[in-house]
Design a protein around this motif. Structure first.
Motif, PDB file in Angstrom:
ATOM      1  N   LEU A   1       0.768  -1.096  -0.039  1.00 49.02           N
ATOM      2  CA  LEU A   1       0.036   0.119  -0.097  1.00 49.02           C
ATOM      3  C   LEU A   1       0.788   1.272   0.073  1.00 49.02           C
ATOM      4  CD1 LEU A   1      -2.839  -1.092   2.477  1.00 49.02           C
ATOM      5  CD2 LEU A   1      -3.155  -0.348  -0.114  1.00 49.02           C
ATOM      6  N   THR A   2       1.916   1.176   0.985  1.00 49.16           N
ATOM      7  CA  THR A   2       2.764   2.573   0.840  1.00 49.16           C
ATOM      8  C   THR A   2       4.036   2.402   0.424  1.00 49.16           C
ATOM      9  OG1 THR A   2       3.681   1.713   3.058  1.00 49.16           O
ATOM     10  CG2 THR A   2       1.450   3.255   3.139  1.00 49.16           C
ATOM     11  N   GLY A   3       4.352   1.437  -0.140  1.00 44.83           N
ATOM     12  CA  GLY A   3       5.796   1.185  -0.871  1.00 44.83           C
ATOM     13  C   GLY A   3       6.108  -0.185  -1.002  1.00 44.83           C
ATOM     14  N   ASP A   4       7.309  -0.573  -1.300  1.00 39.14           N
ATOM     15  CA  ASP A   4       7.697  -2.173  -1.485  1.00 39.14           C
ATOM     16  C   ASP A   4       7.994  -3.038  -0.439  1.00 39.14           C
ATOM     17  OD1 ASP A   4       7.274  -1.800  -4.461  1.00 39.14           O
ATOM     18  OD2 ASP A   4       9.247  -0.716  -4.656  1.00 39.14           O
ATOM     19  N   THR A   5       7.677  -2.198   0.804  1.00 38.35           N
ATOM     20  CA  THR A   5       7.807  -3.354   2.056  1.00 38.35           C
ATOM     21  C   THR A   5       6.608  -3.152   2.618  1.00 38.35           C
ATOM     22  OG1 THR A   5       8.766  -1.220   3.300  1.00 38.35           O
ATOM     23  CG2 THR A   5      10.144  -2.979   2.451  1.00 38.35           C
ATOM     24  N   MET A   6       6.313  -3.984   3.757  1.00 41.84           N
ATOM     25  CA  MET A   6       4.826  -4.191   4.293  1.00 41.84           C
ATOM     26  C   MET A   6       4.864  -3.194   5.427  1.00 41.84           C
ATOM     27  SD  MET A   6       3.579  -7.955   4.413  1.00 41.84           S
ATOM     28  CE  MET A   6       2.188  -7.781   5.568  1.00 41.84           C
ATOM     29  N   CYS A   7       3.752  -2.712   5.769  1.00 38.17           N
ATOM     30  CA  CYS A   7       3.433  -1.963   6.916  1.00 38.17           C
ATOM     31  C   CYS A   7       2.178  -2.223   7.426  1.00 38.17           C
ATOM     32  CB  CYS A   7       3.504  -0.349   6.682  1.00 38.17           C
ATOM     33  SG  CYS A   7       1.991   0.220   5.578  1.00 38.17           S
ATOM     34  N   CYS A   8       1.839  -1.604   8.821  1.00 35.59           N
ATOM     35  CA  CYS A   8       0.634  -1.882   9.302  1.00 35.59           C
ATOM     36  C   CYS A   8      -0.609  -1.886   8.697  1.00 35.59           C
ATOM     37  CB  CYS A   8       0.597  -0.884  10.378  1.00 35.59           C
ATOM     38  SG  CYS A   8       0.359   0.913  10.033  1.00 35.59           S
ATOM     39  N   PHE A   9      -0.779  -0.876   7.654  1.00 32.54           N
ATOM     40  CA  PHE A   9      -1.890  -0.836   6.873  1.00 32.54           C
ATOM     41  C   PHE A   9      -2.090  -1.991   5.966  1.00 32.54           C
ATOM     42  CE2 PHE A   9      -0.897   3.867   6.805  1.00 32.54           C
ATOM     43  CZ  PHE A   9      -1.974   4.313   7.719  1.00 32.54           C
ATOM     44  N   ASP A  10      -1.266  -2.646   5.615  1.00 36.84           N
ATOM     45  CA  ASP A  10      -1.097  -4.184   4.791  1.00 36.84           C
ATOM     46  C   ASP A  10      -1.575  -5.137   5.653  1.00 36.84           C
ATOM     47  OD1 ASP A  10      -0.062  -3.207   2.224  1.00 36.84           O
ATOM     48  OD2 ASP A  10       1.685  -2.763   3.372  1.00 36.84           O
TER      49      ASP A  10
END
Length: 261
Positions: free
Chosen positions: A161-170
């Motif tokens: 969602l926010t780039g090419d690494t996962m974050c809390c939103f994913d």
């Protein structure tokens, strides 16, 4: 039932152990249940365990027959419950804040992105309306919302969602997409349109990740989660079914790979 994540590099106790207590299946009382927040925090912490900033222990609790020690320690509290060095964190917002501020590496998962935050905020409520009302108007509203997420992913061109690494939103979005996919299909024959290519590409990448597959409940548990909400009972043959996990992609694999390039 206790299930401890393996890849944590803790033989010499060099990183802290975090325990996450999650709801067990409402079918067999042992495997992972279909609690969205449980899976979201499981994914957050699994990513940190993969990075070896923590050791993660995940324990399922059958809330239809909670063991005496659980009732003694937590009374009527429902999972998810996070335990860090003997400290129990009981509320969803507090768990999220604790992962962000106190769990090693956790701050890296929490990025600021108002567009993404507002876009995924009310998605789940639209699924619940579809399942309650069972009319095309509500299905169309859910489809339109998914279309906006598809458009964002298409515009950004990133893996997540926010780039090419996962974050809390994913970790928040993907469990909800799985519920939409499984429960939507079962109850109202709702399907995510194949024209939402960027969204399917996103789900394809998520299905490759241990953080998702290790935390994902069985299709039967997702379905039973909503049957219980609607005061419906599982049929006996459904209770006895071997658990299945829907992770297929309705777009040709090679076609999807080519569209990534």
């Amino acid at each position: 039932m206790s299930d401890e994540i393996a890849e944590n590099g803790t033989a010499n106790g060099d990183v802290p152990e975090i325990e996450l207590i999650i709801k067990a299946s409402t079918i067999d009382g042992r495997r992972k249940g279909a609690c969205l927040f449980c899976q979201e925090y499981f994914m957050d912490l699994y990513l940190l365990a993969e990075l070896k900033t923590i050791s993660l222990k995940v324990t399922t609790v059958d809330m239809q027959k909670p063991p005496p020690d659980f009732r003694t320690n937590f009374e009527a509290t429902h999972p998810p419950i996070l335990i860090d060095n003997g400290l129990a964190i009981l509320e969803n917002e507090k768990i999220e804040r604790h992962i962000m501020k106190s769990v090693p590496g956790g701050h890296n998962l929490f990025v600021q992105d108002k567009e993404v935050a507002s876009l995924i905020e009310n998605l789940y409520s639209k699924l619940k309306l579809v399942l309650v009302r069972k009319d095309e108007q509500k299905s169309a509203a859910l489809r339109a919302h998914l279309g906006r997420i598809d458009a964002l992913l298409e515009r950004r061109g990133t893996r997540f969602l926010t780039g090419d690494t996962m974050c809390c939103f994913d970790c928040e979005l993907m469990p909800r997409l799985q519920h939409i996919r499984v429960a939507g299909k079962y109850f109202v024959d709702f399907e995510i349109p194949t024209s939402f290519r960027a969204l399917w590409r996103y789900m394809f990448h998520m299905y490759q990740l241990d953080a998702f597959t290790q935390s994902c409940p069985a299709d039967q548990d997702i379905i039973n989660h909503y049957k219980l909400q609607q005061a419906l009972k599982m049929k006996k043959h459904e209770e006895l079914e071997t658990p299945t996990f829907t992770t297929s992609i309705p777009i040709d694999f090679n076609d999807l790979n080519n569209s990534d390039q």
